[in-house]
Design a protein around this motif. Sequence first.
Motif, PDB file in Angstrom:
ATOM      1  N   THR A 227       0.652  -1.111   0.299  1.00 33.74           N
ATOM      2  CA  THR A 227      -0.044  -0.046   0.193  1.00 33.74           C
ATOM      3  C   THR A 227       1.083   1.026   0.134  1.00 33.74           C
ATOM      4  N   VAL A 228       2.350   1.491   0.177  1.00 28.34           N
ATOM      5  CA  VAL A 228       3.117   2.654  -0.281  1.00 28.34           C
ATOM      6  C   VAL A 228       3.371   3.208  -1.513  1.00 28.34           C
ATOM      7  N   ARG A 229       2.907   4.421  -1.028  1.00 30.07           N
ATOM      8  CA  ARG A 229       3.517   4.834  -2.495  1.00 30.07           C
ATOM      9  C   ARG A 229       4.412   5.861  -2.529  1.00 30.07           C
ATOM     10  N   PHE A 230       5.114   5.767  -4.086  1.00 34.38           N
ATOM     11  CA  PHE A 230       7.088   6.323  -3.775  1.00 34.38           C
ATOM     12  C   PHE A 230       6.389   7.463  -4.728  1.00 34.38           C
ATOM     13  N   ILE A 231       6.546   8.777  -4.796  1.00 34.89           N
ATOM     14  CA  ILE A 231       6.992  10.477  -5.351  1.00 34.89           C
ATOM     15  C   ILE A 231       8.352  10.864  -5.393  1.00 34.89           C
ATOM     16  N   ILE A 232       8.699  10.428  -6.656  1.00 34.70           N
ATOM     17  CA  ILE A 232      10.615  10.986  -6.637  1.00 34.70           C
ATOM     18  C   ILE A 232      10.343  12.530  -7.449  1.00 34.70           C
ATOM     19  N   ALA A 233      10.905  13.073  -7.453  1.00 30.26           N
ATOM     20  CA  ALA A 233      10.915  14.694  -7.745  1.00 30.26           C
ATOM     21  C   ALA A 233      12.647  14.870  -7.367  1.00 30.26           C
ATOM     22  N   GLY A 234      13.240  14.965  -8.653  1.00 28.64           N
ATOM     23  CA  GLY A 234      14.383  15.156  -9.207  1.00 28.64           C
ATOM     24  C   GLY A 234      14.677  14.649 -10.446  1.00 28.64           C
ATOM     25  N   SER A 235      15.951  15.019 -11.242  1.00 26.89           N
ATOM     26  CA  SER A 235      16.465  14.953 -13.129  1.00 26.89           C
ATOM     27  C   SER A 235      17.942  14.473 -12.059  1.00 26.89           C
ATOM     28  N   GLY A 236      18.561  13.381 -13.211  1.00 26.37           N
ATOM     29  CA  GLY A 236      20.244  13.094 -13.112  1.00 26.37           C
ATOM     30  C   GLY A 236      20.207  12.224 -14.191  1.00 26.37           C
ATOM     31  N   PRO A 237      21.335  11.688 -14.086  1.00 23.88           N
ATOM     32  CA  PRO A 237      21.953  10.599 -15.265  1.00 23.88           C
ATOM     33  C   PRO A 237      21.126   8.919 -14.925  1.00 23.88           C
ATOM     34  N   ARG A 238      20.832   9.550 -12.909  1.00 24.10           N
ATOM     35  CA  ARG A 238      20.668   8.067 -12.423  1.00 24.10           C
ATOM     36  C   ARG A 238      18.842   8.291 -13.048  1.00 24.10           C
ATOM     37  N   GLU A 239      18.322   8.930 -13.917  1.00 20.44           N
ATOM     38  CA  GLU A 239      16.560   8.632 -14.182  1.00 20.44           C
ATOM     39  C   GLU A 239      16.259   7.768 -14.784  1.00 20.44           C
ATOM     40  N   ILE A 240      16.549   7.639 -15.567  1.00 21.01           N
ATOM     41  CA  ILE A 240      16.465   6.466 -16.909  1.00 21.01           C
ATOM     42  C   ILE A 240      16.232   4.912 -15.825  1.00 21.01           C
ATOM     43  N   ASP A 241      17.442   4.861 -14.907  1.00 21.55           N
ATOM     44  CA  ASP A 241      17.172   3.837 -13.950  1.00 21.55           C
ATOM     45  C   ASP A 241      16.231   3.290 -13.376  1.00 21.55           C
ATOM     46  N   LEU A 242      15.698   4.607 -12.885  1.00 23.53           N
ATOM     47  CA  LEU A 242      14.368   4.309 -12.228  1.00 23.53           C
ATOM     48  C   LEU A 242      13.275   3.939 -13.396  1.00 23.53           C
ATOM     49  N   GLU A 243      13.209   4.280 -14.326  1.00 27.60           N
ATOM     50  CA  GLU A 243      11.945   4.295 -15.249  1.00 27.60           C
ATOM     51  C   GLU A 243      12.150   3.393 -15.561  1.00 27.60           C
ATOM     52  N   GLN A 244      13.412   2.576 -15.573  1.00 29.30           N
ATOM     53  CA  GLN A 244      13.372   1.187 -16.032  1.00 29.30           C
ATOM     54  C   GLN A 244      12.962   0.194 -14.961  1.00 29.30           C
ATOM     55  N   MET A 245      13.248   0.331 -13.794  1.00 27.34           N
ATOM     56  CA  MET A 245      13.181   0.264 -12.452  1.00 27.34           C
ATOM     57  C   MET A 245      11.819   0.049 -12.510  1.00 27.34           C
ATOM     58  N   ARG A 246      10.478   0.858 -12.921  1.00 25.28           N
ATOM     59  CA  ARG A 246       9.276   0.595 -12.057  1.00 25.28           C
ATOM     60  C   ARG A 246       8.970   0.390 -13.849  1.00 25.28           C
ATOM     61  N   GLU A 247       9.726   0.030 -14.564  1.00 28.28           N
ATOM     62  CA  GLU A 247       8.610  -0.814 -15.443  1.00 28.28           C
ATOM     63  C   GLU A 247       8.973  -1.938 -15.573  1.00 28.28           C
ATOM     64  N   LYS A 248      10.009  -2.567 -15.090  1.00 33.36           N
ATOM     65  CA  LYS A 248      10.423  -3.797 -14.549  1.00 33.36           C
ATOM     66  C   LYS A 248       9.685  -5.160 -14.013  1.00 33.36           C
ATOM     67  N   TYR A 249       9.717  -3.752 -12.496  1.00 32.66           N
ATOM     68  CA  TYR A 249       8.587  -4.427 -11.547  1.00 32.66           C
ATOM     69  C   TYR A 249       7.317  -3.423 -11.467  1.00 32.66           C
ATOM     70  N   GLN A 250       6.447  -3.455 -12.696  1.00 32.27           N
ATOM     71  CA  GLN A 250       5.563  -3.085 -12.631  1.00 32.27           C
ATOM     72  C   GLN A 250       5.180  -2.389 -11.821  1.00 32.27           C
ATOM     73  N   LEU A 251       5.624  -0.958 -11.464  1.00 34.27           N
ATOM     74  CA  LEU A 251       5.434  -0.586 -10.426  1.00 34.27           C
ATOM     75  C   LEU A 251       4.860   1.030 -10.761  1.00 34.27           C
ATOM     76  N   GLN A 252       4.304   1.387 -11.641  1.00 29.85           N
ATOM     77  CA  GLN A 252       3.513   2.398 -12.106  1.00 29.85           C
ATOM     78  C   GLN A 252       2.567   2.932 -11.793  1.00 29.85           C
ATOM     79  N   GLU A 253       2.243   2.026 -10.695  1.00 27.03           N
ATOM     80  CA  GLU A 253       1.372   2.418  -9.610  1.00 27.03           C
ATOM     81  C   GLU A 253       1.380   2.964  -8.202  1.00 27.03           C
ATOM     82  N   GLN A 254       2.687   2.341  -8.094  1.00 27.17           N
ATOM     83  CA  GLN A 254       2.585   3.172  -6.256  1.00 27.17           C
ATOM     84  C   GLN A 254       4.253   3.735  -6.710  1.00 27.17           C
TER      85      GLN A 254
END
Length: 458
Positions: A227-254
């Motif tokens: 039930t936990v939700r994450f809000i991540i604000a910020g940019s940088g070279p590791r932003e693409i890694d977070l996007e890939q992580m979200r897609e890999k684990y299907q965490l778009q809603e969290q």
Amino acid sequence: MPYNIAMVCDFFYPQPGGIESHIYQLSSKLISLGHSVIIITHADGSRSGVRYLTHGLKVYYVPFFVLYRESTFPSVFSFFPLLRNILIRERIQIVHGHASLSSLCHEAILHSRTMGLKTVFTDHSLFGFADPGSILGNKLLKFTLSDIGHVICVSHTCKENTVLRASLDPNMVSVIPNAVVASNFLPDPGKASSSHITIVVISRLYPNKGADLLTAVIPRICLLHPTVRFIIAGSGPREIDLEQMREKYQLQEQVELMGSVRHEDVRDVMVKGHIYLHPTLTEAFGTVLVEAASCGLLVVTTKVGGIPEVLPSHMTIFSSPSEDSLVTSTSRAISLIDSKAVDTSKFHDQVKGMYGWHNVARRTERVYDIIADRKNEPLVDRLKRYYGCGIWAGKLFVMCVVLDVLLLRFLEWLFPAANIDRVRKWPRRPTDRALLAGENDNITKVESEDEESGLADS
């Protein structure tokens, strides 16, 4: 005694960040205490020339090439003609540089000392001693601080780090922490009625800020606490890694990725959360932690650098900079919030009593008083200190200083100081100064480009 002060740094608005906020808030408060302050930084896109911000704070956006992470290309001597013109025009007495990675800061301190002006340096970060980048950076810092009037660090850990890196006398280094405008970070009472717990992360997404750790721990936390939700604000070279992580684990809603946010919008993001997660690997102070606590968030952070000095223990859950420890500490924070075992509603008033920019400005003013009456040493004594920086580096540094002195002589012949116009100071009535000298922190946000008044060309 009022001073004419120039704050010099590569990092300033419209870029977001703690150093940028520190320079703006400190400058505004020094103006409220009766001093005249200007800021010198590099141009940012269409923002160039001279701009006026709140309280008549003047910003010179100089057209220099940005090399890496908003730091300009180190030109050493090409900045001198423009800097000299600005300092003479503004009748500057004290040059205050910020940040070890700012090329403009180091060059401004060198040229200002050549002109016989007083100088102060504020260090906001921690650096190592073993890797090639740190060795080179520390040698350059030692060069810059060999002829500095005083050094300010934002934490005691930062002071120890800077003293060792630059071989400084600890007596010439003061600790003055960052602060926040508490009225800009008010908590949201309606947050208590939320049906789920939200964890907020606001950070530059770089390895040293723990972005890799963040990418690793989010899937594990989401698995343990669905039930936990994450809000991540910020940019940088590791932003693409977070996007890939979200897609890999299907965490778009969290997991929500907001990208970069302006500093004036930070509070609106923070009040959506219950917990603030800060997985940094190195930090001298961490102003964002104070902002999060002021918004009523329980802070989970790594126990590194100067972070343990920032907040009292009841506001913070510490973790080691490792994946397992961060998951354990975050899970503990979730349990405390879920069971209402910690009362975060009192955090704002407590933070308000601990940190204030008026106090920071007063303490900085005392530093200026310390160096203002010192007599400038002869050039020979300055060269001796530079020569002591190393067998080869010392000789190189002496050559740089001698060339800088010769360049000043040439500029005095080509553009005599007497022929440079002096600018008029921002008009201020006596009643305005009395009003600004109080603890009125309501006007603190930098005006947007379209709202800035008195725009001028330079």
